[in-house]
Design a protein around this motif. Structure first.
Motif, PDB file in Angstrom:
ATOM      1  N   ALA A 292      38.216  33.481 -11.470  1.00 14.19           N
ATOM      2  CA  ALA A 292      39.541  33.077 -10.995  1.00 14.19           C
ATOM      3  C   ALA A 292      40.244  34.331 -10.483  1.00 14.19           C
ATOM      4  O   ALA A 292      40.433  35.284 -11.237  1.00 14.19           O
ATOM      5  N   ILE A 293      40.634  34.332  -9.194  1.00 13.22           N
ATOM      6  CA  ILE A 293      41.101  35.558  -8.555  1.00 13.22           C
ATOM      7  C   ILE A 293      42.623  35.669  -8.520  1.00 13.22           C
ATOM      8  O   ILE A 293      43.188  36.678  -8.935  1.00 13.22           O
ATOM      9  N   GLN A 294      43.284  34.645  -8.018  1.00 15.47           N
ATOM     10  CA  GLN A 294      44.734  34.727  -7.829  1.00 15.47           C
ATOM     11  C   GLN A 294      45.484  33.829  -8.818  1.00 15.47           C
ATOM     12  O   GLN A 294      45.083  32.679  -9.039  1.00 15.47           O
ATOM     13  N   LEU A 295      46.574  34.355  -9.346  1.00 14.97           N
ATOM     14  CA  LEU A 295      47.414  33.549 -10.242  1.00 14.97           C
ATOM     15  C   LEU A 295      47.948  32.325  -9.512  1.00 14.97           C
ATOM     16  O   LEU A 295      47.983  31.221 -10.073  1.00 14.97           O
ATOM     17  N   GLU A 296      48.381  32.505  -8.264  1.00 14.05           N
ATOM     18  CA  GLU A 296      48.915  31.371  -7.514  1.00 14.05           C
ATOM     19  C   GLU A 296      47.843  30.310  -7.292  1.00 14.05           C
ATOM     20  O   GLU A 296      48.135  29.111  -7.283  1.00 14.05           O
ATOM     21  N   GLY A 297      46.609  30.743  -7.080  1.00 16.72           N
ATOM     22  CA  GLY A 297      45.517  29.792  -6.930  1.00 16.72           C
ATOM     23  C   GLY A 297      45.289  28.983  -8.202  1.00 16.72           C
ATOM     24  O   GLY A 297      45.051  27.770  -8.148  1.00 16.72           O
ATOM     25  N   ILE A 298      45.384  29.653  -9.354  1.00 18.80           N
ATOM     26  CA  ILE A 298      45.242  28.960 -10.637  1.00 18.80           C
ATOM     27  C   ILE A 298      46.353  27.923 -10.804  1.00 18.80           C
ATOM     28  O   ILE A 298      46.107  26.788 -11.228  1.00 18.80           O
ATOM     29  N   LYS A 299      47.567  28.308 -10.462  1.00 17.10           N
ATOM     30  CA  LYS A 299      48.707  27.385 -10.602  1.00 17.10           C
ATOM     31  C   LYS A 299      48.543  26.165  -9.691  1.00 17.10           C
ATOM     32  O   LYS A 299      48.859  25.035 -10.081  1.00 17.10           O
ATOM     33  N   LYS A 300      48.037  26.384  -8.486  1.00 15.91           N
ATOM     34  CA  LYS A 300      47.860  25.273  -7.545  1.00 15.91           C
ATOM     35  C   LYS A 300      46.837  24.262  -8.064  1.00 15.91           C
ATOM     36  O   LYS A 300      47.079  23.053  -8.028  1.00 15.91           O
ATOM     37  N   VAL A 301      45.693  24.750  -8.537  1.00 14.13           N
ATOM     38  CA  VAL A 301      44.673  23.809  -9.011  1.00 14.13           C
ATOM     39  C   VAL A 301      45.107  23.149 -10.311  1.00 14.13           C
ATOM     40  O   VAL A 301      44.734  22.004 -10.597  1.00 14.13           O
ATOM     41  N   ALA A 302      45.915  23.859 -11.117  1.00 13.17           N
ATOM     42  CA  ALA A 302      46.411  23.269 -12.364  1.00 13.17           C
ATOM     43  C   ALA A 302      47.322  22.076 -12.094  1.00 13.17           C
ATOM     44  O   ALA A 302      47.393  21.149 -12.905  1.00 13.17           O
ATOM     45  N   GLU A 303      48.001  22.099 -10.944  1.00  4.61           N
ATOM     46  CA  GLU A 303      48.843  20.964 -10.572  1.00  4.61           C
ATOM     47  C   GLU A 303      48.013  19.790 -10.071  1.00  4.61           C
ATOM     48  O   GLU A 303      48.412  18.629 -10.217  1.00  4.61           O
ATOM     49  N   ALA A 304      46.845  20.071  -9.503  1.00  7.98           N
ATOM     50  CA  ALA A 304      46.024  19.031  -8.893  1.00  7.98           C
ATOM     51  C   ALA A 304      45.006  18.417  -9.858  1.00  7.98           C
ATOM     52  O   ALA A 304      44.511  17.316  -9.613  1.00  7.98           O
ATOM     53  N   TYR A 305      44.698  19.117 -10.958  1.00  5.82           N
ATOM     54  CA  TYR A 305      43.663  18.669 -11.895  1.00  5.82           C
ATOM     55  C   TYR A 305      44.256  18.456 -13.285  1.00  5.82           C
ATOM     56  O   TYR A 305      45.242  19.100 -13.662  1.00  5.82           O
ATOM     57  N   ASP A 306      43.620  17.586 -14.050  1.00  7.07           N
ATOM     58  CA  ASP A 306      44.078  17.325 -15.412  1.00  7.07           C
ATOM     59  C   ASP A 306      43.788  18.505 -16.328  1.00  7.07           C
ATOM     60  O   ASP A 306      44.592  18.852 -17.194  1.00  7.07           O
ATOM     61  N   HIS A 307      42.613  19.108 -16.126  1.00  7.59           N
ATOM     62  CA  HIS A 307      42.217  20.264 -16.926  1.00  7.59           C
ATOM     63  C   HIS A 307      41.540  21.277 -16.009  1.00  7.59           C
ATOM     64  O   HIS A 307      40.780  20.902 -15.115  1.00  7.59           O
TER      65      HIS A 307
END
Length: 284
Positions: free
Chosen positions: A243-258
């Motif tokens: 996992a490279i970018q914090l913003e990328g993690i936040k984006k996928v966290a909004e789109a996925y349940d886990h």
């Protein structure tokens, strides 16, 4: 995942871990240069090195450790690389651009380790360029060890492979799976569209797990999520190693349940992350 067996029979290797400064100390000079001082070592016992190579500073620190050990005529029995920069630049894209992977591989080869372990090296190109290297397939290891075997939530899993290239790496044994696809603009690289080929695989009321090696900005996974939701799954999860970018993690966290990631690239366990993000530890 840090447990490794020494290629040198009869020895338990000494450890230098650049990620947490075990066996060494890293300081920064006023001009920004990193400087590594290695602890006193038994020169008769081999050394294992653990590191991330996320930038030129990390690579330079590794070079310094190798310089110290080689000048003391010590054996570097194992080099464990949690993340390796330039692994995605695995071919020469243009005559006016560098072959970055080869540059990094040449430096790693100069370390002279008897064995090199690379966590999720993205493609076989890294393993072909780096001598005595092996790939550590962490995504599948965590998928089986942390998700499938415990199965505390009685999950009914269908694996999701983000593209056809992932089949050879992430096709699960004994589990149903589906394959997705994406189209990019050949000029800009911008993602244009996404497809999901479920075939005859039943996905309704199933627990879908997208498996891949790396999440950078999260665009691919965010784009796939609504297509996968159309299959009416019970849950939708994402598991990646890097996992490279914090913003990328936040984006996928909004789109996925886990969302499941590791600390291969960064100690994400020390960062404030969304509640539905779990960090597995490549580095303890």
């Amino acid at each position: 995942m840090q447990s490794i067996s020494s290629p040198v029979v009869g020895f338990n290797p000494q450890v230098i871990n650049l990620t947490n400064q075990t066996g060494c100390k890293i300081t920064t000079f006023p001009d920004g240069e990193k400087h590594v001082t290695v602890d006193d070592l038994n020169r008769k016992i081999p050394v294992s090195i653990y590191c991330r190579i996320t930038c030129a500073d990390d690579l330079f620190c590794l070079m310094q450790v190798a310089d110290v050990l080689k000048r003391q005529e010590m054996i570097i029995d194992h080099l464990f690389i949690g993340y390796m920069m330039s692994m995605r630049c695995d071919r020469l894209f243009d005559i006016n651009r560098p072959f970055s992977l080869k540059l990094v591989a040449d430096i790693i080869n100069s370390v002279g380790a008897l064995q090199v372990g690379i966590v999720e090296p993205h493609s076989t190109a890294s393993l072909l360029k780096i001598k005595s290297s092996i790939g550590v397939m962490a995504t599948m290891e965590y998928f089986y060890k942390e998700i499938i075997r415990p199965n505390e939530n009685n999950l009914d899993i269908v694996a999701v492979l983000p593209d056809s290239g992932a089949i050879s790496r992430y096709k699960p044994n004994g589990l149903p799976y589906i394959v997705c696809g994406k189209e990019r603009d050949p000029e800009t690289g911008k993602l244009l569209s996404f497809t999901v080929d479920a075939g005859e695989t039943e996905c309704k009321d199933k627990d879908l797990f997208v498996l891949d090696d790396l999440c950078d900005g999260g665009g691919t996974f965010v784009g796939l999520a609504p297509k996968l939701r159309e299959l009416e799954p019970k849950s939708l999860s994402l598991l990646v190693t890097h996992a490279i970018q914090l913003e990328g993690i936040k984006k996928v966290a909004e789109a996925y349940d886990h969302v499941y990631i590791t600390n291969s690239y960064k100690a994400w366990e020390d960062e404030p992350l969304p509640e539905n993000v779990t960090v597995f530890k490549v580095f303890k």
